[in-house]
Write a protein that holds these residues in place. Structure first.
Motif, PDB file in Angstrom:
ATOM      1  N   ARG A   1      24.749  -4.002   6.205  1.00  0.00           N
ATOM      2  CA  ARG A   1      26.187  -3.249   7.240  1.00  0.00           C
ATOM      3  C   ARG A   1      25.605  -3.245   8.553  1.00  0.00           C
ATOM      4  N   ARG A   2      24.311  -3.105   8.646  1.00  0.00           N
ATOM      5  CA  ARG A   2      23.778  -4.114   9.938  1.00  0.00           C
ATOM      6  C   ARG A   2      22.042  -3.948   9.856  1.00  0.00           C
ATOM      7  N   PRO A   3      21.690  -4.807  10.900  1.00  0.00           N
ATOM      8  CA  PRO A   3      19.313  -5.059  10.297  1.00  0.00           C
ATOM      9  C   PRO A   3      18.887  -4.105  10.011  1.00  0.00           C
ATOM     10  N   ASP A   4      18.155  -3.677   8.893  1.00  0.00           N
ATOM     11  CA  ASP A   4      17.643  -2.770   8.316  1.00  0.00           C
ATOM     12  C   ASP A   4      15.783  -3.189   8.886  1.00  0.00           C
ATOM     13  N   ASP A   5      15.566  -2.360  10.417  1.00  0.00           N
ATOM     14  CA  ASP A   5      13.915  -2.191  10.599  1.00  0.00           C
ATOM     15  C   ASP A   5      13.127  -2.115   9.896  1.00  0.00           C
ATOM     16  N   ARG A   6      14.012  -0.909   8.596  1.00  0.00           N
ATOM     17  CA  ARG A   6      12.597   0.379   8.524  1.00  0.00           C
ATOM     18  C   ARG A   6      12.030  -0.677   7.183  1.00  0.00           C
ATOM     19  N   LEU A   7      10.864   0.239   6.726  1.00  0.00           N
ATOM     20  CA  LEU A   7       9.710  -0.519   5.457  1.00  0.00           C
ATOM     21  C   LEU A   7       9.435   0.621   4.798  1.00  0.00           C
ATOM     22  N   ASP A   8       9.553   0.458   3.823  1.00  0.00           N
ATOM     23  CA  ASP A   8       9.407   1.861   2.457  1.00  0.00           C
ATOM     24  C   ASP A   8       7.615   1.245   2.536  1.00  0.00           C
ATOM     25  N   ARG A   9       6.954   1.653   3.627  1.00  0.00           N
ATOM     26  CA  ARG A   9       5.516   1.951   3.311  1.00  0.00           C
ATOM     27  C   ARG A   9       4.778   2.718   2.632  1.00  0.00           C
ATOM     28  N   ALA A  10       5.176   3.319   2.026  1.00  0.00           N
ATOM     29  CA  ALA A  10       5.032   4.143   0.360  1.00  0.00           C
ATOM     30  C   ALA A  10       4.834   3.343  -0.550  1.00  0.00           C
ATOM     31  N   VAL A  11       6.124   3.370  -0.536  1.00  0.00           N
ATOM     32  CA  VAL A  11       5.880   1.622  -1.789  1.00  0.00           C
ATOM     33  C   VAL A  11       5.632   0.669  -1.866  1.00  0.00           C
ATOM     34  N   VAL A  12       5.085   0.232  -0.909  1.00  0.00           N
ATOM     35  CA  VAL A  12       5.284  -1.009  -0.979  1.00  0.00           C
ATOM     36  C   VAL A  12       3.556  -1.247   0.031  1.00  0.00           C
ATOM     37  N   ARG A  13       2.421  -0.193   0.178  1.00  0.00           N
ATOM     38  CA  ARG A  13       1.194  -0.289   0.247  1.00  0.00           C
ATOM     39  C   ARG A  13       0.865   0.270  -0.797  1.00  0.00           C
ATOM     40  N   ALA A  14       1.208   1.610  -1.270  1.00  0.00           N
ATOM     41  CA  ALA A  14       0.964   2.198  -2.089  1.00  0.00           C
ATOM     42  C   ALA A  14       0.808   1.346  -4.229  1.00  0.00           C
ATOM     43  N   LEU A  15       1.839   1.195  -3.948  1.00  0.00           N
ATOM     44  CA  LEU A  15       2.785   0.431  -5.575  1.00  0.00           C
ATOM     45  C   LEU A  15       1.279  -0.562  -5.450  1.00  0.00           C
ATOM     46  N   PRO A  16       1.404  -1.265  -5.041  1.00  0.00           N
ATOM     47  CA  PRO A  16       0.771  -3.023  -6.104  1.00  0.00           C
ATOM     48  C   PRO A  16      -1.104  -2.052  -5.815  1.00  0.00           C
ATOM     49  N   GLY A  17      -1.810  -1.058  -5.002  1.00  0.00           N
ATOM     50  CA  GLY A  17      -3.057  -1.005  -5.070  1.00  0.00           C
ATOM     51  C   GLY A  17      -2.865   0.249  -5.931  1.00  0.00           C
ATOM     52  N   THR A  18      -2.022   1.239  -6.573  1.00  0.00           N
ATOM     53  CA  THR A  18      -2.302   1.817  -8.040  1.00  0.00           C
ATOM     54  C   THR A  18      -2.323   1.025  -9.239  1.00  0.00           C
ATOM     55  N   ALA A  19      -1.506   0.048  -9.582  1.00  0.00           N
ATOM     56  CA  ALA A  19      -1.342  -0.527 -10.556  1.00  0.00           C
ATOM     57  C   ALA A  19      -2.871  -1.487 -10.387  1.00  0.00           C
ATOM     58  N   LEU A  20      -3.505  -2.084  -8.970  1.00  0.00           N
ATOM     59  CA  LEU A  20      -4.604  -2.941  -9.409  1.00  0.00           C
ATOM     60  C   LEU A  20      -6.035  -1.534  -9.718  1.00  0.00           C
ATOM     61  N   ALA A  21      -5.921  -0.351  -9.795  1.00  0.00           N
ATOM     62  CA  ALA A  21      -6.599   0.742 -10.195  1.00  0.00           C
ATOM     63  C   ALA A  21      -5.725   0.894 -11.044  1.00  0.00           C
ATOM     64  N   VAL A  22      -5.172   0.852 -11.959  1.00  0.00           N
ATOM     65  CA  VAL A  22      -5.264   0.893 -13.242  1.00  0.00           C
ATOM     66  C   VAL A  22      -5.862  -0.252 -13.596  1.00  0.00           C
ATOM     67  N   LEU A  23      -5.377  -1.590 -13.519  1.00  0.00           N
ATOM     68  CA  LEU A  23      -5.774  -2.447 -14.098  1.00  0.00           C
ATOM     69  C   LEU A  23      -7.420  -1.979 -14.179  1.00  0.00           C
ATOM     70  N   ALA A  24      -7.781  -2.342 -12.904  1.00  0.00           N
ATOM     71  CA  ALA A  24      -9.817  -1.921 -13.199  1.00  0.00           C
ATOM     72  C   ALA A  24     -10.213  -0.875 -13.839  1.00  0.00           C
ATOM     73  N   ALA A  25      -9.540   0.097 -14.499  1.00  0.00           N
ATOM     74  CA  ALA A  25      -8.993   0.434 -15.147  1.00  0.00           C
ATOM     75  C   ALA A  25      -9.594   0.572 -16.530  1.00  0.00           C
ATOM     76  N   ALA A  26      -8.618  -0.027 -16.511  1.00  0.00           N
ATOM     77  CA  ALA A  26      -8.366  -0.726 -17.787  1.00  0.00           C
ATOM     78  C   ALA A  26      -9.252  -1.906 -18.302  1.00  0.00           C
ATOM     79  N   ALA A  27      -9.887  -2.455 -17.704  1.00  0.00           N
ATOM     80  CA  ALA A  27     -11.224  -3.178 -18.063  1.00  0.00           C
ATOM     81  C   ALA A  27     -12.243  -3.090 -17.708  1.00  0.00           C
ATOM     82  N   LEU A  28     -12.136  -1.766 -17.018  1.00  0.00           N
ATOM     83  CA  LEU A  28     -13.835  -1.076 -17.367  1.00  0.00           C
ATOM     84  C   LEU A  28     -13.369   0.135 -19.679  1.00  0.00           C
ATOM     85  N   HIS A  29     -12.257   0.458 -19.568  1.00  0.00           N
ATOM     86  CA  HIS A  29     -12.325   0.595 -20.609  1.00  0.00           C
ATOM     87  C   HIS A  29     -12.120  -0.825 -21.575  1.00  0.00           C
ATOM     88  N   ALA A  30     -11.814  -1.592 -21.911  1.00  0.00           N
ATOM     89  CA  ALA A  30     -11.814  -2.629 -22.273  1.00  0.00           C
ATOM     90  C   ALA A  30     -14.029  -3.157 -22.537  1.00  0.00           C
TER      91      ALA A  30
END
Length: 791
Positions: free
Chosen positions: A317-346
């Motif tokens: 309906r209108r150009p949306d300039d907002r970004l969901d910064r909490a999701v965009v920035r934190a979600l990939p980084g958190t998942a990468l941290a979980v991957l690092a923990a899983a690699a250390l565990h393995a």
């Protein structure tokens, strides 16, 4: 309007025969090329051109002699100023761009989002359709990363590196072999190291998406003071909405979710293998507890990813300039941290751990296949419900086109991921067939072998369908041969000439058979895929082993299908990449398959953020800005002239204009797929309703088409309520035999060279005549000529 059997002669029968005198008012013809593109020099028919605005990727060009036309409007009383918009570099480039073809399943899934039927009064069903397609797209990302895990973790690090017979022949795996007894010899450490491959693949997909997001989705649209934001906006066509070509927020959100899903998939593969060992008698209790904590984190992360994907769709309906910064920035980084923990565990020391058989978690591919099948059926049911609210007889497959295309996306994902796994397994296994012959490795999961075995059967079905449509084309050609004297009355017969023209018409008609071809392939693929999942689940063995005790012909057929399918599924993948690279090198090959690629990348990334970028999110704002600023600055009249895919861009750009600007713009389309392809496959956006709305909103519109054109066609039926839009079918070739004016045979033009037909100049002049004039010209500063002399 002429009948289908009586093409227009090309000689004008009505309307002005010369461009009108604008009385000093400047007129502009903005040319937009089609599939595969062309050079500015060819579009403007002049070797000396200058770019007046834009960059090397996409720009506006003029002849050098016309560069300062705004300063001398009196020189253009009897003709418009030609101007060419070249956008071919948005979709083509060097051979490396063929690597985008690896992302073809993502592009096809994204197409399914836009193929929803036109619906009225069912907002919940519309939302459900979008959510289901986005979830299906998420499953394709998981499938790709799971395939990378299968190759790197299972086949290479777990099976081959753990087998002395396999690792002995692979010197590059020597440091991982248990025979060497090094630090990397433990299975968990081998897996942690191999996890870098799918993790880097996920990171590469994130980088490509972010890079193209900055170049395409982040292009600002033209801000109109009359942007719709009231209840009346819901009744307007979607492409008219100001935020349609601005997907910055959604793509960023989806990119974060899909990147996190990729990292979590790798972490799940590592955790499943380690915890399977830790649960055995004698395993470490604290490592087992840590594994269960990782499992809980993975489940929570997966549910959050699904919520992010399903929780928000497009905002238009209108150009949306907002970004969901909490999701965009934190979600990939958190998942990468979980991957690092899983690699250390393995990688934690487990001296008694050995790798045998398949890597734990091989059932993942069966779960993905079942989930995709369920999502495809749900998409089909939702599309059927939507189509009932507003039936359109021209909509492909009764509104189920999106479900059929979603099925093909899953099939392409399976073929490409399974093809890589099969080829790597064949390479590591040496002369044996994966899963058979007692080779050094067990090969990929059983389901992938079953999926490979159905490829020969699917090719047989394709051959039968091709024979059917070939016979249909032959019968159409015979009918056209009989009707040819009616199209060219009084001409002496020429058998060879007649056959060539009739064959061109018959082959052009194959485009209208595509819906049933794709629908049949989708149904067969769904049935065969279900049979493969069932066979793998019931037998737990590859097809050759499962049919070992069957009657001789059946056993031999199963073994042959598995062996042949293993080669075919890998060979098709390699052939696909090679053909894509050739298409970027060879202009003729580019034109052959370019329409499919350009249709796919025309649409914004609404479902899959890793799909190839949408060039229209750059091209449509470019054209909108140019038309708005030029008409505002000069007060002149403008005809936007679009060929093939350029006509779709032109229509989309005209939709985005403010009403007062649109009154000064005319639309001329030729060889246009607006109704023949887009209207039938994307009815919610280019169906009869939206196209009629465009006809009402644009001041004047004419469309030229030929029966020999396999892409273009008429765009609006004549209903008696408005002036006719379509002119055609135009005669092609213009002249049947040799004449004094045409001593050599006239070419069959098909989809090209519409400007060569006299009807083109007539219709362009008529559009300029119908545009309203202005009382006073407001010339603006012209561009300085920067063209070097022609050598």
């Amino acid at each position: 309007m002429t009948s289908a059997l009586q093409p227009e002669s090309g000689v004008p029968t009505s309307g002005p025969t010369t461009p009108p005198d604008p009385g000093g008012e400047l007129a502009l013809e903005l040319l937009v090329h089609g599939v595969g593109g062309t050079t500015p020099q060819a579009m403007l028919d002049d070797p000396r051109t200058v770019r007046v605005t834009g960059d090397e990727t996409a720009g506006i060009h003029r002849r050098c002699d016309d560069a300062d036309a705004e300063r001398r409007p009196q020189d253009y009383r009897d003709r418009p100023v030609p101007e060419a918009y070249c956008w071919c570099n948005l979709t083509s480039g060097n051979g490396a761009r063929a690597l985008w073809l690896v992302l073809l399943p993502f592009m096809v899934a994204n197409l399914a989002h836009w193929m929803r039927p036109a619906a009225a009064g069912r907002p919940r069903a519309l939302r459900a359709y979008g959510v289901l397609v986005r979830l299906l797209s998420l499953s394709l990302t998981v499938l790709l990363v799971a395939a990378a895990c299968e190759v790197a973790l299972d086949l290479t690090a777990w099976q081959c590196a753990g087998s002395p017979a396999c690792a002995r022949d692979k010197s590059w795996l020597g440091f991982l072999s248990p025979e060497h007894g090094g630090w990397w010899a433990q299975p968990g450490r081998r897996l942690a190291l191999a996890a870098l491959v799918p993790a880097l693949l996920t990171g590469l997909l994130w980088w490509l998406s972010h890079r193209t997001w900055s170049a395409y989705e982040s292009q600002p649209p033209l801000r109109r003071p009359t942007d719709e934001d009231g209840p009346e906006a819901a009744a307007r066509p979607a492409l008219r909405l100001p935020g349609f070509w601005y997907g910055r927020r959604l793509v960023a959100r989806l990119r974060a979710a899909h990147t996190a899903a990729g990292f979590l998939t790798v972490a799940a593969a590592l955790t499943a293998a380690a915890t399977r060992h830790d649960r055995r008698p004698g395993g470490s209790g604290w490592l087992d507890a840590l594994g269960w904590m990782l499992y809980g984190t993975l489940v929570a992360g997966g549910l959050f990813v699904v919520w992010v994907v399903a929780g928000r769709g497009r905002s238009e309906r209108r150009p949306d300039d907002r970004l969901d910064r909490a999701v965009v920035r934190a979600l990939p980084g958190t998942a990468l941290a979980v991957l690092a923990a899983a690699a250390l565990h393995a990688a934690w020391s487990r001296p008694d751990w050995t790798s045998r058989g398949l890597l734990p978690g091989d059932e993942t591919f069966g779960v993905i296949a079942l989930g995709q099948g369920a999502l495809v059926l749900a998409i089909g049911a939702t599309a059927w419900w939507l189509a009932r609210s507003r039936p359109e007889h021209r909509t492909v497959l009764g509104g189920l086109g999106g479900a059929a295309v979603a099925t093909l996306a899953c099939a392409l994902g399976g073929v490409m991921s399974g093809g890589v796994a099969q080829r790597v397994a064949d390479w590591l296994d040496g002369p044996g067939t994966p899963g058979m012959d007692g080779g050094p490795i067990d090969g990929p999961p059983v389901l992938l072998s079953w999926q490979a075995a159905i490829i020969p059967l699917l090719l047989v079905v394709l051959l039968v369908i091709a024979v059917h449509f070939g016979n249909r084309t032959w019968r159409t050609r015979r009918r056209e041969i009989r009707l040819m004297p009616e199209a060219y009355p009084g001409e002496p017969p020429d058998t060879a000439r007649t056959r060539r023209i009739a064959g061109t018409v018959a082959r052009a008609g194959l485009t209208d058979c595509a819906p049933w071809f794709i629908g049949t392939i989708a149904v067969v693929t769904l049935l065969f895929g279900g049979a493969a999942v069932l066979g793998a689940w019931v037998t737990g063995e590859v097809p050759g082993e499962a049919a070992e005790n069957a009657p001789g012909p059946l056993a031999a057929g199963a073994q042959a299908a598995q062996a042949l399918g293993s080669w075919l599924i890998g060979g098709l993948f390699i052939l696909f990449i090679a053909a894509g690279r050739q298409a970027y090198r060879d202009a003729s090959a580019r034109r052959t398959i370019g329409i499919l690629w350009d249709v796919g990348t025309f649409w914004p990334r609404a479902a899959h953020p890793f799909a190839p970028p949408c060039y229209a999110e750059r091209a449509v704002p470019d054209l909108t800005w140019r038309m708005s600023t030029w008409t505002e600055r000069t007060g002149g009249r403008l005809v936007i002239s679009g060929h093939s895919q350029g006509s779709v861009l032109a229509a989309a750009a005209v939709w985005q204009l403010a009403p007062h600007t649109r009154r000064r713009v005319a639309l001329l389309t030729y060889g246009s797929p607006l109704e023949r392809l887009y209207g039938r496959w994307f009815p919610a956006y280019f169906g009869p309703g939206p196209l009629r709305a465009l006809h009402r909103e644009v001041h004047c519109w004419r469309n030229l088409w030929r029966r020999t054109d396999p892409i273009g066609g008429p765009v609006l039926p004549l209903d008696g309520t408005a002036p006719e839009v379509d002119r055609g079918p135009l005669r092609d070739p213009l002249v049947y035999g040799r004449t004094a004016e045409h001593p050599l045979p006239a070419p069959i033009l098909g989809h090209s060279d519409y400007q060569a037909d006299p009807a083109f100049a007539v219709e362009r002049g008529g559009l300029l005549a119908r545009l309203p004039g202005v009382p006073e010209q407001r010339p603006g500063p012209g561009a300085e000529s920067a063209c070097p002399p022609v050598a």
